[in-house]
Design a protein around this motif. Sequence first.
Motif, PDB file in Angstrom:
ATOM      1  N   ASN A  69      35.039  42.780  39.434  1.00 26.56           N
ATOM      2  CA  ASN A  69      34.447  42.955  40.757  1.00 26.56           C
ATOM      3  C   ASN A  69      33.349  44.014  40.674  1.00 26.56           C
ATOM      4  OD1 ASN A  69      36.390  41.298  42.357  1.00 26.56           O
ATOM      5  ND2 ASN A  69      37.827  42.819  41.570  1.00 26.56           N
TER       6      ASN A  69
ATOM      7  N   HIS B 175      38.219  38.756  35.164  1.00 28.07           N
ATOM      8  CA  HIS B 175      38.394  39.025  36.597  1.00 28.07           C
ATOM      9  C   HIS B 175      37.752  40.363  36.942  1.00 28.07           C
ATOM     10  CE1 HIS B 175      41.222  35.671  37.018  1.00 28.07           C
ATOM     11  NE2 HIS B 175      41.734  36.068  35.880  1.00 28.07           N
TER      12      HIS B 175
ATOM     13  N   GLY C 291      38.260  45.870  37.204  1.00 23.82           N
ATOM     14  CA  GLY C 291      39.054  44.673  36.956  1.00 23.82           C
ATOM     15  C   GLY C 291      39.574  44.606  35.544  1.00 23.82           C
TER      16      GLY C 291
END
Length: 201
Positions: free
Chosen positions: A184, A182, A178
Motif C-alpha cells: 500500500n 500486497h 505491507g
Amino acid sequence: MALRVTFVAAARSSPRLAERFEDDRPLDQAGWEEVQRAVGDLLPLAAAELRYCSPTPRSRTTGDALGYAPLVQLALRDCDMGRWRGLTLGEAMAREPELVDTWLSDPGATPHGGESLHAFITRVGGWLDTRPVEDGCRIVAVAEPSVIRAALVYVLKAPPSTYWNIDVRPLSTTTVTGRAGHWNLRFDAASAQPSPAWERA
C-alpha cells in the motif's frame, strides 16, 4: 506481518535538463546544499532497522550524509540503458529518434540494447518483495528517482506506462507498507518546515 519501507530520493548531481541515463556523477554543489537543508527532517529515518541505497555515487553519498550508513543493493540500480548510458534524453533523441519513440511507447522494448522498462519495474519490485519480514520492521532506502518510480508502479499494480507520469523530486520521501505481493502507498502528514528552494522552483 507488515513492513514499512520509506524511499528517499537521492540528491541531485546535475540540473534536471542535464540528467543523464545511468548517471554516475557525484552530488553537485546544489545537491550538497539540499542535503544539508534536509538533514533535520530526514535524519530520524536513520532509526530504521534496515538501511539500504542504490549503488550510484549520489545515492551512497546522500545516505551517508543523512547518517544512514546504508548497505548498497545492486537490485536498486538504475535501469540498464545499454548504449544510451551517459546520454541525456535529448542526445539519445538526436541520435536515434525512432528508437527513442519505441522505447517510450513500448515497455517491453530494448532498442538501446539494455533493459526494458517492464524488466526494470519487475526487478525493483522483486527487491521489495524479498525484504525480511518482521512485523513493524522499518526500512529506509536511498535510491535514484527512477528506481522509486519503478517501485511505485509495482506497488500500485499499475500499467508500466504509468512510470512516465510519476515525478519524484530529489530528497522527497515515499513510503509503502505491507508484504510481498500486497503493498500500500502511504501518505504521511506534511512537514511543518517550509519547502526547500529546489521544490519551490
